[in-house]
Design an enzyme around this catalytic site. Structure first.
Site, PDB file in Angstrom:
ATOM      1  N   GLY A   1       0.944  -0.991   0.156  1.00 38.67           N
ATOM      2  CA  GLY A   1      -0.105   0.044   0.049  1.00 38.67           C
ATOM      3  C   GLY A   1       0.763   1.311  -0.036  1.00 38.67           C
ATOM      4  O   GLY A   1       1.994   1.109   0.053  1.00 38.67           O
TER       5      GLY A   1
ATOM      6  N   VAL B   1       2.416   4.949   1.783  1.00 37.45           N
ATOM      7  CA  VAL B   1       2.817   5.565   3.033  1.00 37.45           C
ATOM      8  C   VAL B   1       2.734   6.780   2.783  1.00 37.45           C
ATOM      9  O   VAL B   1       3.111   7.483   1.982  1.00 37.45           O
ATOM     10  CB  VAL B   1       4.359   4.999   3.248  1.00 37.45           C
ATOM     11  CG1 VAL B   1       4.707   5.736   4.483  1.00 37.45           C
ATOM     12  CG2 VAL B   1       4.626   3.612   3.186  1.00 37.45           C
TER      13      VAL B   1
ATOM     14  N   ASP C   1      13.605  -9.515   5.589  1.00 38.13           N
ATOM     15  CA  ASP C   1      13.637  -8.739   4.363  1.00 38.13           C
ATOM     16  C   ASP C   1      14.661  -7.509   4.455  1.00 38.13           C
ATOM     17  O   ASP C   1      14.254  -6.656   4.218  1.00 38.13           O
ATOM     18  CB  ASP C   1      12.156  -8.103   3.860  1.00 38.13           C
ATOM     19  CG  ASP C   1      11.932  -7.685   2.471  1.00 38.13           C
ATOM     20  OD1 ASP C   1      13.099  -8.265   1.853  1.00 38.13           O
ATOM     21  OD2 ASP C   1      11.074  -7.083   1.897  1.00 38.13           O
TER      22      ASP C   1
END
Ligand code: NAG
Ligand code: NAG
Ligand code: NAG
Ligand code: NAG
Ligand code: NAG
Ligand code: NAG
Length: 671
Positions: free
Chosen positions: A369, A371, A481
């Protein structure tokens, strides 16, 4: 007549009638009063045609669905001159919501290069069956739509929940206005309720010479008003292609409406013919609740009961209207969340902090999404990440996990300040990092580039943050990650590990059983790719690649020529074998670095990204080497000997069942 001549005659007749109908049917203009079997319509999704010819695009039974109906034949636009792009259309539609004042979602008249929007994976709900999250806003769509929108969506800057908009390639309208018409008799604008359930007529015309697109609305009983609702100068030259399709799209959300089209005319070569209102099909009669009154003595009782029932319904509707009005700030809140109280933000506060989630405040975009940057009332700068999800499953675990992540405290971790939850949406609130991500600074030619001192400090900082996650907190946290894009820099260029989007928590004595491969190509442990099992050494691998990347200024996998790729780990290793490991350092540093430190970082990077997990040091050892508390073992590059790093590398021993979280299953939705 013999059999052969007869069939010959038949053939001639067939051909003649075919040619005749082809001539009669000028594909660039048509008029329909109802849509019987002859109508050249292609439907998909919920769209259906009633026996009386009424076209129904959606119904009030199926939530989150869409329906399309397109004129089957292509419309040819002469794109060689903009004058010849004129067109005109009018149609009569009706929107009948499931419940009074509860409508969802809206419909649109569409001109599109494809009549297969359903197959092209357009989304329902707020996307109106026109676009999806990935293509919304792209100029390659070549879609012009006139939306009749009955839900206010703030992401698309909708002005209210009853508006008409001109959409070009995007659900953020070029221009929109609350549904209304100009009454020539009274000389004033009159509001029109789209979901009134009665048929409404709409005229759309584009004048290619003037480049003016007009949209006019009116109730069916009123002739076309002299003043349009929308009149917008717009150049359609770069939007319309030579071959286009015209039709309708509609969608339902969690609230549902039936969207109907009663009649439609379209003309590419002149003004569209007016519809004959009296020949339009009728809308189905809505079932109305009726009181049974066979017995006279019971009649009064029945009447008073129905009156009470009506009163109750009215109060409910009133309350519902109130709730819908307040939807702007609506959140989802459950009892068990109260225990996490302080970490929960109200949507209202976040909405105000970000000034309404405006596109210009977007500071980052990812698979999850957008930010947004914001400022809280207390003047603290924050970054708000909006994550949409559509599964209800595991939300409790997700929030619980988030809250424990929120308890992580380390100066090299981006602080998660809290969260907020709405229907289908999570909002995560982080500290704002003014210098953005390391990835951007490292790989763009900003001058001066980061010097070695700054780089080493960032490496050391990230190592210390990672050590905290692996060993020093109450649970083992795998970040999964690690890469420069997830290292954010504060005002003093301190590196902070962020984006715990993929992170997982484990109890210190459990064995991880990962089911899904996550991470970023180039930083992914080959062992993980082989077995699918993540452990702390998976993070160590990615950290090794990270160190090499920061020291060399090269990406983990670089393209060389058209086909060949160069793996950073191999590339540095080659220099080491040649006895010239320092030549792998970033040339932009122009040799200005402490040689011992550079050699340490490059070699340690290689040890960490060793293909064999047991040959990698753990983060505590990495920290000791970086701090100079231990010296790197002296192993020649070609040695097959595994470095004498202690075997206690694996933080997971014992085998009680793992505390698995469902964080992936929620967060990977929509990737
Ligand atoms: C398209 O418009 C141009 C300029 O008006 C005209 O010369 C050309 O003949 C038109 N082409 C067709 C196929 O109608
Ligand atoms: C969005 O739509 C485009 C085509 O319009 C399609 O290629 C793409 O796969 C869709 N994306 C998603 C996420 O559905
Ligand atoms: C009616 O609405 C149109 C479009 O919104 C606006 O331009 C116009 O000024 C309004 N006219 C009156 C009389 O209010
Ligand atoms: C659009 O509306 C304007 C203003 O009312 C009018 O001057 C113009 O002729 C209209 N154009 C079309 C194509 O209907
Ligand atoms: C409209 O757009 C086309 C192509 O983008 C361009 O060639 C043309 O000059 C534009 N016309 C006007 C009036 O801006
Ligand atoms: C289209 O416009 C032409 C020219 O004004 C007219 O003769 C024709 O009847 C119109 N057709 C329709 C279906 O509106």
């Amino acid at each position: 007549m013999g059999a052969a001549p007869r069939s010959f005659c038949f053939c001639v007749l067939l051909c003649a009638s075919f040619i005749f109908s082809a001539l009669a049917q000028d594909v660039n203009q048509f008029i329909y009063h109802g849509f019987n079997e002859d109508a050249q319509l292609q439907r998909d999704g919920l769209a259906s045609v009633h026996s009386n010819g009424l076209l129904q695009l959606t119904n009030t039974v199926s939530p989150q669905q869409e329906g399309h109906a397109f004129y089957r034949l292509p419309i040819k636009f002469n794109t060689s001159s903009s004058e010849s792009l004129s067109f005109s259309s009018n149609f009569v539609f009706a929107i009948v919501p499931e419940l009074l004042s509860f409508s969802g979602q809206g419909m649109a008249f569409v001109i599109s290069p494809s009549k297969d929007l359903g197959k092209a994976e357009a989304s329902p709900s707020e996307y109106l069956g026109l676009f999806n999250a990935s293509n919304n806003g792209q100029s390659t769509n070549h879609i012009l739509a006139i939306e009749l929108d009955t839900v206010q969506n703030l992401d698309f800057d909708d002005i209210d929940d009853n508006h008409v908009g001109i959409d070009v390639n995007s659900l953020i309208s070029h221009e929109s206005a609350p549904a209304a018409y100009f009454s020539d008799r009274e000389g004033m604008n009159k509001t029109l309720e789209l979901i009134i359930g009665d048929p409404i007529q709409i005229w759309i015309s584009y004048d290619g010479a003037e480049k003016l697109l007009n949209v006019t609305l009116a109730p069916m009983s009123i002739p076309k008003p002299t003043k349009p609702l929308l009149s917008r100068a717009i150049n359609l030259s770069h939007i319309l292609l030579e071959t286009m399709y015209v039709g309708f799209s509609a969608s339902t959300g969690s609230l549902k409406s039936s969207h109907y089209v009663l009649g439609w005319s379209f003309n590419r070569s002149g003004p569209a013919l007016n519809l004959d209102i009296s020949s339009l099909p009728r809308l189905p009669h809505l079932p109305r609740p009726r009181a049974k009154a066979n017995d006279k003595p019971q009649l009064k009782l029945v009447i008073s009961v129905s009156l009470i029932a009506i009163l109750v319904v009215l109060i409910t509707i009133g309350a519902a209207v109130y709730i819908v009005r307040n939807k702007r700030y609506e959140e989802v809140y459950e009892d068990w969340e109260r225990e996490y109280g302080p970490q929960r933000f109200t949507y209202k506060d976040l909405y105000k902090a970000t000034k309404g989630f405006k596109d210009k405040d977007v500071i980052g975009r990812g698979g999850f999404g957008k930010v947004y940057r914001g400022v809280l009332a207390s003047n603290v700068q924050i970054a708000v990440k909006k994550v949409s999800h559509d599964s209800k499953q595991g939300i409790k675990e997700f929030v619980a996990e988030l809250v424990s992540m929120g308890r992580l405290r380390h100066r090299n971790l981006v602080k998660l300040r809290g969260y907020c939850r709405r229907k289908g949406e999570f909002l995560l609130v982080y500290d704002y990092m003014p210098n953005g991500s390391l990835d951007k600074i490292l790989h763009t030619n900003i001058k001066p580039c980061l010097n070695w001192y700054q780089r080493f400090r960032i490496i050391r900082g990230v190592a210390s943050g990672l050590l905290y996650l692996h060993e020093d907190w109450e649970q083992v946290v795998l970040h999964r990650d690690i890469k420069p894009a997830n290292v954010l820099l504060d005002a003093d260029l301190n590196g902070k590990l962020g984006d715990f989007g993929l992170a997982r928590l484990y109890d210190h004595d459990t064995i991880p059983q990962t089911t899904k491969l996550v991470g970023t190509f180039g930083y992914m442990d080959p062992e993980l790719m082989r077995t699918g099992k993540a452990s702390t050494s998976t993070d160590v691998y990615a950290f090794g690649v990270f160190m090499l990347e920061v020291a060399s200024g090269r990406r983990p996998v670089e393209q060389q020529g058209s086909m060949e790729t160069v793996n950073l780990v191999d590339w540095v290793c080659d220099y080491w074998k040649k006895g010239a490991i320092l030549d792998a350092s970033d040339s932009r540093l122009e040799g200005t670095y402490e040689e011992k430190q550079m050699e340490l970082v490059l070699k340690l990077g290689l040890f960490c990204s060793h293909p064999k997990p047991e040959a990698r040091p753990n983060m505590r050892q990495v920290m000791q080497y970086l701090d100079g508390d231990a010296t790197l073992p002296d192993i020649p590059p070609d040695s097959t000997v595994i470095a004498p790093f202690s075997a206690s590398n694996d933080a997971f021993s014992g085998n009680s069942s793992a505390t698995m979280s469902t964080i992936d299953s929620i967060l990977t939705v929509g990737r």
